[in-house]
Design an enzyme around this catalytic site. Structure first.
Site, PDB file in Angstrom:
ATOM      1  NE  ARG A 265      14.310 -35.869 -59.721  1.00 44.93           N
ATOM      2  CZ  ARG A 265      15.545 -36.115 -60.130  1.00 44.93           C
ATOM      3  NH1 ARG A 265      15.976 -35.612 -61.263  1.00 44.93           N
ATOM      4  NH2 ARG A 265      16.349 -36.873 -59.412  1.00 44.93           N
TER       5      ARG A 265
ATOM      6  CG  ASP B 162       5.357 -40.477 -56.440  1.00 45.13           C
ATOM      7  OD1 ASP B 162       6.352 -40.767 -55.754  1.00 45.13           O
ATOM      8  OD2 ASP B 162       4.734 -39.404 -56.317  1.00 45.13           O
TER       9      ASP B 162
ATOM     10  CG  HIS C  33      15.968 -33.307 -50.839  1.00 45.72           C
ATOM     11  ND1 HIS C  33      16.854 -33.898 -51.705  1.00 45.72           N
ATOM     12  CD2 HIS C  33      14.927 -34.168 -50.732  1.00 45.72           C
ATOM     13  CE1 HIS C  33      16.371 -35.071 -52.084  1.00 45.72           C
ATOM     14  NE2 HIS C  33      15.205 -35.259 -51.504  1.00 45.72           N
TER      15      HIS C  33
ATOM     16  CD  GLU D 135       8.308 -37.145 -58.567  1.00 49.65           C
ATOM     17  OE1 GLU D 135       7.891 -36.283 -59.374  1.00 49.65           O
ATOM     18  OE2 GLU D 135       9.426 -37.075 -58.023  1.00 49.65           O
TER      19      GLU D 135
ATOM     20  CG  HIS E 287      11.944 -32.769 -52.431  1.00 44.89           C
ATOM     21  ND1 HIS E 287      11.616 -33.649 -53.424  1.00 44.89           N
ATOM     22  CD2 HIS E 287      11.023 -32.948 -51.467  1.00 44.89           C
ATOM     23  CE1 HIS E 287      10.545 -34.336 -53.073  1.00 44.89           C
ATOM     24  NE2 HIS E 287      10.161 -33.925 -51.881  1.00 44.89           N
TER      25      HIS E 287
ATOM     26  CD  GLU F  40       1.474 -42.386 -51.258  1.00 46.79           C
ATOM     27  OE1 GLU F  40       2.297 -42.133 -52.144  1.00 46.79           O
ATOM     28  OE2 GLU F  40       1.562 -41.905 -50.120  1.00 46.79           O
TER      29      GLU F  40
END
Ligand code: UD1
Ligand code: UDP
Length: 395
Positions: free
Chosen positions: A216, A97, A246, A133, A214, A119
């Site tokens: 967003r 993604d 990260h 994503e 991590h 996936e």
């Protein structure tokens, strides 16, 4: 003539999940494997390539510091067009993604090259979580003619969308990567000892809470809450926190500022996969917003608390291998403390069956690509084979 398959990936999780597949593609006589890494991530990607000895044919090195989604996407489209022109693949494989996955699929689609999506089919149903994503994964599925869904429920998501491609249930390749890595660690005492030297700062009398974060959509208030919760937990002296931070500056800045000087908190650099798997083995509880860790940690029998409001991995919630705790300070603190105080509940997590794979996902994907017969993950034949293998390993 072997089929030329171009695998395109660029971030740490894509590399971990594509590595076992690339290894099988390379070994297959019917396939010519070509690898392009976009370098959406740099050092975190290279750690994985080194570990699995993958030498890419194309390395685009596209990452810039604090990159924007549109800046990265436009660099990807332009550079990948040249790669597609040079490599002339029969098929492109993309994973998951990420911005790399959506741009690579679009670039291939523009050149009428068939796309296989590894996936495929995970959904939250909410375009803003995970952002961006959820949209990336959807658009890749729309363009793909082969969708490798990790579970029956991801296949059902795809069926509801009436897409044109063929869906195959394979299990998640992350379990293939994890099994290979655990076998390496468990089978080599010297390696284990070497890995443990990286964690000499740990206090052997305190349980380890392993943290990764991590996303967003959590930048800003979400991370402030998460850091406040971690600070509060550490101040109880009931737990020590290890957080490989990260490299995204929007994560590192707030985390360092809030927790850099906190007692019982160890902020460390991102670990290579061997080191991270070893740390998962040593953890009592894992607190994360990562997709991959939600799939891996249950396979190691570790309780996982997920700092998200929704997850595209609902199988884990249903199976009881992960629990959603969101990003509110009090909920995170209470959930961790409850688990720390309840050994039986932690053991229950460890006993539940991980729904994500049996370690043969890459094998199924390569068989499908090479036109050989195979049993889908979760089919009666595959479950039977798994039982036989388990019995054999017990005997
Ligand atoms: C990306 C993926 C996300 C995945 C995550 C895994 C998208 C939209 N998001 O998000 O799905 O879960 O990777 O980690 O594709 N950086 C470095 N070195 C590295 C890696 C990152 O310095 O090796 C820094 C850079 O400043 C970079 C920033 O992190 O600009 C952000 O990287 P990016 O890939 O754009 O976003 P992630 O948040 O990592
Ligand atoms: N991981 C790692 N080193 C670390 C932290 C995580 O190798 O310091 C691995 C982890 O085992 C998992 C993957 O990186 O396989 C998850 O990556 P990330 O959380 O960045 O992305 P996501 O899975 O959320 O897309």
């Amino acid at each position: 003539m072997p089929t030329r398959i171009l695998s395109i990936f660029g971030t740490r999780p894509e590399a971990i999940k594509m590595a076992p597949l690339v290894k099988r593609l390379e070994a297959d006589a019917n396939i010519e494997s070509v690898v392009c890494v976009t370098g959406q991530h740099q050092s975190m990607l290279n750690q994985v390539l080194d570990l699995f000895s993958i030498v890419p044919h194309y390395d685009l090195k596209l990452m810039t510091g604090n990159q924007t989604l549109n800046g990265l996407a436009s660099r990807l489209l332009a550079s990948l067009d040249d790669v597609l022109a040079a490599a002339q693949p029969d098929r492109v494989l993309v994973h998951g993604d990420t911005t790399t996955a959506s741009a690579a699929a679009l670039a291939a689609f523009h050149r009428r090259i068939p796309i296989g999506h590894v996936e495929a089919g995970l959904r939250t149903g909410n375009l803003m979580q995970p952002w961006p994503e959820e949209m990336n994964r959807r658009v890749v599925d729309v363009m793909s003619d082969l969708m490798f869904a990790p579970t029956a429920s991801s296949k059902a998501n795809l069926a509801r969308e009436s897409l044109h491609g063929r869906v195959i249930v394979t299990g998640n390749t992350v379990i293939d990567a994890l099994n290979l890595t655990v076998a390496r660690i468990d089978g080599d005492a010297a390696l284990r000892a070497e890995l443990d030297t990286r964690f000499e700062f740990l206090n052997n009398t305190l349980p380890v809470l392993l943290v990764t974060g991590h996303r967003r959509e959590s930048f800003g208030d979400g991370f402030a809450n998460i850091c406040a919760a971690l600070g509060e937990l550490a101040s109880t002296n009931a737990v020590q926190i290890v957080y490989p931070v990260h490299l995204n500056p929007n994560v590192r800045g707030p985390v360092q500022e809030a927790l850099g000087a906190a007692r019982n908190v160890h902020l460390i650099e991102p670990l290579d996969y061997l080191g991270f798997v070893r740390l998962m083995q040593r953890a009592s509880i894992i607190l994360t917003d990562s997709g991959g860790v939600q799939e891996e940690a249950p396979a190691l029998g570790k309780p996982v608390l997920v700092m998200r409001d929704v997850t595209e991995r609902p199988e884990a919630v249903s199976a009881g291998t992960v629990r959603l705790v969101g990003t509110q300070r009090e909920v995170i603190v209470r959930s961790v403390m409850d688990l720390l105080e309840d050994a039986r509940e932690r053991d229950d997590f460890a006993r539940r069956i991980n729904p994500y794979g049996d370690g043969h996902a890459s094998e199924r994907i390569v068989a499908a690509l090479a036109g050989r017969p195979f049993d889908e993950f979760g089919s009666t034949a595959a479950l039977q084979a798994r039982r036989v293998a388990q019995t054999a390993s017990v005997l």
